[in-house]
Design an enzyme around this catalytic site. Structure first.
Site, short mmCIF file in Angstrom:
data_model
loop_
_atom_site.label_atom_id
_atom_site.label_comp_id
_atom_site.label_asym_id
_atom_site.label_seq_id
_atom_site.Cartn_x
_atom_site.Cartn_y
_atom_site.Cartn_z
N SER A 216 -43.53 1.90 -46.94
CA SER A 216 -42.56 1.27 -46.04
C SER A 216 -41.44 0.52 -46.77
CB SER A 216 -43.27 0.31 -45.08
OG SER A 216 -43.84 1.02 -44.01
N LYS B 154 -37.80 1.41 -46.18
CA LYS B 154 -36.91 0.82 -45.17
C LYS B 154 -35.81 -0.04 -45.79
CE LYS B 154 -40.34 0.77 -41.39
NZ LYS B 154 -41.43 1.48 -42.05
N SER C 60 -42.01 -3.91 -39.57
CA SER C 60 -42.13 -2.60 -40.21
C SER C 60 -42.22 -1.53 -39.13
CB SER C 60 -43.36 -2.53 -41.12
OG SER C 60 -43.19 -1.53 -42.11
#
Length: 469
Positions: free
Chosen positions: A118, A121, A300
């Site tokens: 993640s 991102k 997230s």
């Protein structure tokens, strides 16, 4: 059933696994004074999202533009034991940069591509926020078609409130109830009290689910449907999957709210582009894009991240498919002067397998914000989760060797099976702002998710406690 349950726990980082959500590991933790929080409209504490103020008081008082820069040799010596922690395995990429000048202070295999999970991102935010504009707001509108139909037009807001707008919040900043009240007033002025209802989702249209995502991710609340219109209480949370039709759900709420406002809505919902000659009725706007992205990073949230990236890509003239949007993010990073050598993006959220990024690039985009070179990225960095206080770091840095980083580390997390990553900033013991990125994608199974996180947090906390001169 057991496999599905394990998948949900994995996605929310409760057990090791292939999925990643990186939600707040301590949703009941209270935010620090001056750090506002928002909750889902059903009051669920499990979906709390804390969005930090631009700089928490502890970090503001600690950072100093006149603080000395750490020495590279001393920094390497101080971090060597933490880098050798067996819980991180043998595949670790690290970059430590001066937050003001961007100078490379320590690089360990920083050019080798690794799976960031993640933390992907951060790259997406670095492309999307400056491209759309940090202060840009996403408008949800209604228009009156020549045939008397009221058409609800999507404009990118996936965080609408069901009722009135909540201008002091990001989630629910714009409300369907407010849009309905304004629409009803405009209709009455035009002498109309009975209408049909349409839905136009042609803005930045695309698939609602990536072909590289397991179909089980949706019912397990790992990812919601990617849309350009949705409700804040429809964002996924542990044990709460998102709606199957986010835009259609908004349309049904609008129907109900129009009825409350004295406008009768008859017939079935018509899904089609608003015809030429339609007249504007009403509009509500989201919080600024930078704040929306802050919530996506704090949660997230895969779907919101993908939606924002799609909107930016489509506005730039690229396609709206998942692969096309990922290619646009990579191209946009290159256009903004970042070296994308070794980068492979499969999607823009980090949920798909196959994404590879060098730690160097994560450090590059963070420095673009801390150095002031990119004002849009500066907003992203300011709003990252804060250690021990907010978002996915609320329950980390609260005890043990990592506790010295509480309030001083802000970062985006990433977790997959055998992978743990962090990218963000830290204020060191001398008050110098440092940017860092660390990607460990060879975590031994014996470490487990919690062991890897503890080792990673201890490493970054060492930066906070070290003047290293």
């Amino acid at each position: 059933m057991a496999v599905a349950t394990y998948g949900v726990l994995d996605a929310h980082d409760k057990v090791p696994g292939i999925l990643t959500i990186d939600r707040d590991p301590s949703p009941l933790a209270s935010p620090a004074p001056g750090v506002p929080s928002t909750t889902a409209t059903d009051g669920s504490q499990a979906s709390r999202v804390v969005v930090p103020t631009p700089i928490p008081p502890v970090a503001r008082s600690a950072a100093s533009s006149g603080a000395p820069q750490p020495a590279a040799a001393a920094l390497r010596s101080a971090l060597a034991p933490a880098l050798a922690d067996p819980r991180l395995g043998r595949s670790v990429g690290l970059t430590v940069r001066d937050g003001m000048t961007g100078a490379h202070l320590l690089d360990v295999a920083a050019d080798q591509p690794r799976t960031p999970a993640s933390t992907t991102k951060l790259l997406t935010a670095a492309a999307v926020v400056p491209s759309l504009g940090p202060e840009t707001r996403l408008r949800t509108t209604t228009v009156l078609a020549p045939d008397g139909r009221v058409v609800l037009r999507a404009g990118g807001d996936m965080m609408l409130a069901r009722g009135p707008s909540r201008p002091g919040e990001v989630e629910g900043h714009a409300g369907v109830g407010t849009l309905a009240a304004q629409t009803a007033a405009a209709l009455r002025s035009a002498g109309r009290t009975t209408v049909t209802l349409g839905l136009d989702t042609t803005y930045a249209d695309g698939e609602d689910y990536a072909p590289t995502w397991d179909r089980a991710y949706y019912p397990e609340a790992i990812v919601g449907k990617v849309a350009t219109l949705g409700l804040a209480d429809g964002l996924v949370a542990p044990g709460r999957p998102g709606p199957a039709d986010p835009a259609g759900e908004v349309a049904e709420v609008l129907r109900s709210e129009l009825g409350r406002a004295g406008i009768s809505v008859r017939g079935d919902l018509v899904r089609a582009a608003a015809p030429g000659g339609s007249r504007p009725l009403a509009a509500v706007s989201s919080a600024p894009v930078a704040d929306v992205m802050a919530v996506a990073l704090a949660r997230s949230d895969n779907a919101v991240t993908e939606s924002l990236a799609r909107q930016a890509a489509v506005r730039a003239g690229a396609g709206g498919g998942f692969a096309e949007v990922a290619r646009w993010v990579q191209a946009e990073l290159a256009r903004r002067g970042h070296d994308v050598t070794g980068v492979r993006l499969v999607d823009t959220s980090g949920l798909s397998k196959g994404t590879e990024v060098p730690a160097r690039l994560v450090g590059d985009v963070i420095v673009a914000g801390t150095s002031g070179r990119d004002p849009g990225m500066a907003r992203v960095v300011e709003d990252l989760p804060v250690a021990g206080l907010s978002g996915t770091l609320a329950g980390r840095y609260v005890s043990g060797p990592a506790a010295s980083g509480a309030g001083l580390v802000r970062a985006k997390t990433g977790t997959l099976t055998g992978i743990s990553s962090l990218g963000g900033t830290v204020v060191d013991a001398d008050g110098r702002l440092l940017a860092f990125a660390v990607l460990a994608d060879g975590i031994p199974s014996s470490s487990g998710t919690e062991g890897a996180r503890a080792a990673l947090d201890a490493l970054v906390a060492r930066l906070a406690s070290c003047g290293c001169r």
